[in-house]
Design a protein around this motif. Structure first.
Motif, PDB file in Angstrom:
ATOM      1  N   THR A 255       0.834  -1.205   0.000  1.00 55.88           N
ATOM      2  CA  THR A 255       0.000   0.000   0.000  1.00 55.88           C
ATOM      3  C   THR A 255       0.871   1.258   0.000  1.00 55.88           C
ATOM      4  O   THR A 255       0.595   2.220  -0.721  1.00 55.88           O
ATOM      5  N   ALA A 256       1.933   1.221   0.802  1.00 54.60           N
ATOM      6  CA  ALA A 256       2.847   2.368   0.868  1.00 54.60           C
ATOM      7  C   ALA A 256       3.555   2.588  -0.466  1.00 54.60           C
ATOM      8  O   ALA A 256       3.671   3.725  -0.945  1.00 54.60           O
ATOM      9  N   LEU A 257       4.015   1.499  -1.089  1.00 54.03           N
ATOM     10  CA  LEU A 257       4.711   1.606  -2.379  1.00 54.03           C
ATOM     11  C   LEU A 257       3.769   2.112  -3.467  1.00 54.03           C
ATOM     12  O   LEU A 257       4.146   2.944  -4.301  1.00 54.03           O
ATOM     13  N   SER A 258       2.537   1.604  -3.475  1.00 57.67           N
ATOM     14  CA  SER A 258       1.556   2.058  -4.449  1.00 57.67           C
ATOM     15  C   SER A 258       1.253   3.541  -4.270  1.00 57.67           C
ATOM     16  O   SER A 258       1.122   4.287  -5.251  1.00 57.67           O
ATOM     17  N   GLY A 259       1.179   3.982  -3.006  1.00 54.88           N
ATOM     18  CA  GLY A 259       0.964   5.398  -2.722  1.00 54.88           C
ATOM     19  C   GLY A 259       2.118   6.255  -3.213  1.00 54.88           C
ATOM     20  O   GLY A 259       1.920   7.343  -3.757  1.00 54.88           O
ATOM     21  N   LEU A 260       3.342   5.749  -3.048  1.00 47.82           N
ATOM     22  CA  LEU A 260       4.513   6.450  -3.567  1.00 47.82           C
ATOM     23  C   LEU A 260       4.459   6.556  -5.090  1.00 47.82           C
ATOM     24  O   LEU A 260       4.874   7.560  -5.672  1.00 47.82           O
ATOM     25  N   GLY A 261       3.939   5.506  -5.729  1.00 51.40           N
ATOM     26  CA  GLY A 261       3.796   5.519  -7.182  1.00 51.40           C
ATOM     27  C   GLY A 261       2.852   6.617  -7.640  1.00 51.40           C
ATOM     28  O   GLY A 261       3.134   7.332  -8.613  1.00 51.40           O
ATOM     29  N   ARG A 262       1.725   6.778  -6.931  1.00 54.14           N
ATOM     30  CA  ARG A 262       0.768   7.827  -7.297  1.00 54.14           C
ATOM     31  C   ARG A 262       1.370   9.218  -7.068  1.00 54.14           C
ATOM     32  O   ARG A 262       1.197  10.125  -7.890  1.00 54.14           O
ATOM     33  N   SER A 263       2.095   9.384  -5.956  1.00 47.21           N
ATOM     34  CA  SER A 263       2.755  10.666  -5.697  1.00 47.21           C
ATOM     35  C   SER A 263       3.824  10.937  -6.756  1.00 47.21           C
ATOM     36  O   SER A 263       3.973  12.062  -7.232  1.00 47.21           O
ATOM     37  N   GLY A 264       4.549   9.878  -7.115  1.00 48.50           N
ATOM     38  CA  GLY A 264       5.581  10.012  -8.143  1.00 48.50           C
ATOM     39  C   GLY A 264       5.013  10.441  -9.473  1.00 48.50           C
ATOM     40  O   GLY A 264       5.637  11.224 -10.214  1.00 48.50           O
ATOM     41  N   MET A 265       3.819   9.968  -9.803  1.00 56.38           N
ATOM     42  CA  MET A 265       3.178  10.358 -11.059  1.00 56.38           C
ATOM     43  C   MET A 265       2.835  11.844 -11.065  1.00 56.38           C
ATOM     44  O   MET A 265       2.985  12.530 -12.081  1.00 56.38           O
ATOM     45  N   ALA A 266       2.358  12.354  -9.924  1.00 54.09           N
ATOM     46  CA  ALA A 266       2.041  13.786  -9.837  1.00 54.09           C
ATOM     47  C   ALA A 266       3.308  14.620 -10.020  1.00 54.09           C
ATOM     48  O   ALA A 266       3.313  15.629 -10.740  1.00 54.09           O
ATOM     49  N   VAL A 267       4.403  14.187  -9.388  1.00 58.13           N
ATOM     50  CA  VAL A 267       5.683  14.886  -9.540  1.00 58.13           C
ATOM     51  C   VAL A 267       6.158  14.802 -10.992  1.00 58.13           C
ATOM     52  O   VAL A 267       6.653  15.786 -11.555  1.00 58.13           O
ATOM     53  N   THR A 268       5.995  13.627 -11.598  1.00 54.86           N
ATOM     54  CA  THR A 268       6.390  13.447 -12.999  1.00 54.86           C
ATOM     55  C   THR A 268       5.650  14.421 -13.899  1.00 54.86           C
ATOM     56  O   THR A 268       6.240  15.056 -14.789  1.00 54.86           O
ATOM     57  N   LEU A 269       4.339  14.566 -13.686  1.00 57.95           N
ATOM     58  CA  LEU A 269       3.548  15.469 -14.520  1.00 57.95           C
ATOM     59  C   LEU A 269       3.960  16.924 -14.304  1.00 57.95           C
ATOM     60  O   LEU A 269       3.961  17.723 -15.245  1.00 57.95           O
ATOM     61  N   PHE A 270       4.315  17.275 -13.073  1.00 59.60           N
ATOM     62  CA  PHE A 270       4.822  18.627 -12.820  1.00 59.60           C
ATOM     63  C   PHE A 270       6.112  18.868 -13.606  1.00 59.60           C
ATOM     64  O   PHE A 270       6.280  19.910 -14.244  1.00 59.60           O
ATOM     65  N   LEU A 271       7.015  17.888 -13.559  1.00 58.50           N
ATOM     66  CA  LEU A 271       8.282  18.026 -14.280  1.00 58.50           C
ATOM     67  C   LEU A 271       8.064  18.095 -15.791  1.00 58.50           C
ATOM     68  O   LEU A 271       8.729  18.868 -16.489  1.00 58.50           O
ATOM     69  N   ILE A 272       7.137  17.274 -16.296  1.00 62.70           N
ATOM     70  CA  ILE A 272       6.831  17.309 -17.730  1.00 62.70           C
ATOM     71  C   ILE A 272       6.287  18.682 -18.104  1.00 62.70           C
ATOM     72  O   ILE A 272       6.648  19.255 -19.140  1.00 62.70           O
ATOM     73  N   GLY A 273       5.422  19.235 -17.253  1.00 62.11           N
ATOM     74  CA  GLY A 273       4.865  20.558 -17.514  1.00 62.11           C
ATOM     75  C   GLY A 273       5.930  21.629 -17.581  1.00 62.11           C
ATOM     76  O   GLY A 273       5.889  22.522 -18.428  1.00 62.11           O
ATOM     77  N   THR A 274       6.936  21.535 -16.699  1.00 60.01           N
ATOM     78  CA  THR A 274       8.004  22.537 -16.698  1.00 60.01           C
ATOM     79  C   THR A 274       8.878  22.458 -17.949  1.00 60.01           C
ATOM     80  O   THR A 274       9.611  23.392 -18.263  1.00 60.01           O
ATOM     81  N   GLY A 275       8.778  21.325 -18.654  1.00 56.30           N
ATOM     82  CA  GLY A 275       9.584  21.164 -19.867  1.00 56.30           C
ATOM     83  C   GLY A 275       8.891  21.623 -21.131  1.00 56.30           C
ATOM     84  O   GLY A 275       9.480  21.617 -22.216  1.00 56.30           O
ATOM     85  N   LEU A 276       7.616  22.046 -21.026  1.00 58.57           N
ATOM     86  CA  LEU A 276       6.869  22.492 -22.209  1.00 58.57           C
ATOM     87  C   LEU A 276       7.098  23.983 -22.426  1.00 58.57           C
ATOM     88  O   LEU A 276       6.277  24.820 -22.073  1.00 58.57           O
TER      89      LEU A 276
END
Length: 314
Positions: A255-276
């Motif tokens: 459950t903790a790892l899956s939660g980290l995955g969801r948080s990681g996706m939000a961070v990933t999308l933020f980083l992708i946004g900063t690259g546009l």
């Protein structure tokens, strides 16, 4: 002195965005929007590092999400979606190349946009680009088109799904078939519900495996000696699902790892946004964007109609 203060302020804003995304304060769509606003208003202090980190974080987050999936669900989604995935990819490829020819989009850019739309967005483009010997501008045009449409999909799809009263199963399947990148599928599906997230992730990753045969086919057709990249993170996702299914005693850790995955996706999308950047939007131009939008609309509407009619289902 003023420039140093401005640089420090920009860095602080960037790190604040990362923290808010990781903490879950920013939902995936808002994280992407925040990143985009950052990119269009200030100079990115860590442009290269963000690009590299987003690529790694996407793959790591997908693997972490695997600990929240049941292996039987993964196999069922992959098996039941095999036929219409093969058909939809083939049709999307043919239609995309036809549109590119009609609109006179440069050959490599047209092919990359088509591959990105048919399979899994930036991952497909990153794998196919070196095989076609695409230059930096062609890669930028293709990625810019796909990431722009990802931004739209993150907001548009949950809205449409809610208005049409789609079930979570229907929405997850639609998101996997019609949204380009895995990160955006996860973002949209997570906003819709847990079941939508499970189905959207598993179907999208099963679809992403088609990068491998397409890469070999492209290398053969173009007589390219470039090394074909195998998406190992998808296989690790399956391993994580196996561990979660057959070692259920570690449920708290999963459950903790899956939660980290969801948080990681939000961070990933933020980083992708900063690259546009503005430059990327200028490079996209009219014709490649029109090709990408037209193909995306056809894929999204056709898959939505087929799901609503019960022709495809999980």
């Amino acid at each position: 002195m003023v420039s140093e203060a401005n640089a420090m302020s920009t860095k602080n804003i960037f790190f604040l965005g990362l923290i808010l995304a990781a903490a879950g304060v920013l939902s995936p769509p808002l994280a992407l929007l925040a990143g985009l606003v950052f990119a269009l208003t200030v100079e990115h202090p860590f442009a290269m590092e963000s690009h590299d980190l987003s690529k790694f974080l996407l793959q790591a987050s997908v693997v972490a999400l695997g600990f929240g999936m049941d292996l039987h669900e993964v196999i069922h989604a992959g098996r039941s979606g095999f036929v219409y995935t093969a058909v939809s990819i083939s049709v999307a490829m043919l239609l995309g190349l036809l549109l590119g020819r009609v609109m006179r989009v440069p050959g490599k850019a047209s092919f990359l946009i088509t591959c990105g739309t048919a399979i899994c967005g930036g991952s497909a483009i990153a794998a196919i680009g070196p095989i076609t010997d695409a230059n930096e501008e062609e890669m930028g045009i293709s990625l810019g088109t796909v990431f722009t449409l990802n931004s739209v999909a993150l907001v548009l799809f949950p809205f449409v799904g809610t208005r049409l009263h789609m079930t979570q199963s229907q929405f997850g399947l639609w998101a996997a078939l019609a949204i380009h990148d895995t990160s955006s599928v996860v973002g949209a599906a997570a906003k819709y519900g847990a079941v939508a997230l499970t189905i959207g992730t598993t179907v999208k990753l099963a679809r992403a495996l088609w990068i491998v045969p397409l890469s070999f086919a492209t290398a053969y057709a173009m007589k390219s000696k470039a090394k074909v990249k195998i998406p190992w993170f998808i296989l690790l996702f399956c391993v994580a699902a196996v561990v979660r299914t057959y070692l259920p005693t570690l449920h708290g850790i999963y459950t903790a790892l899956s939660g980290l995955g969801r948080s990681g996706m939000a961070v990933t999308l933020f980083l992708i946004g900063t690259g546009l950047s503005r430059e990327m939007f200028r490079k996209v131009g009219v014709r490649p964007m029109v090709q990408g939008v037209a193909l995306w609309i056809v894929v999204a509407v056709a898959s939505l109609m087929a799901i609503r009619a019960g022709l495809i289902a999980i």
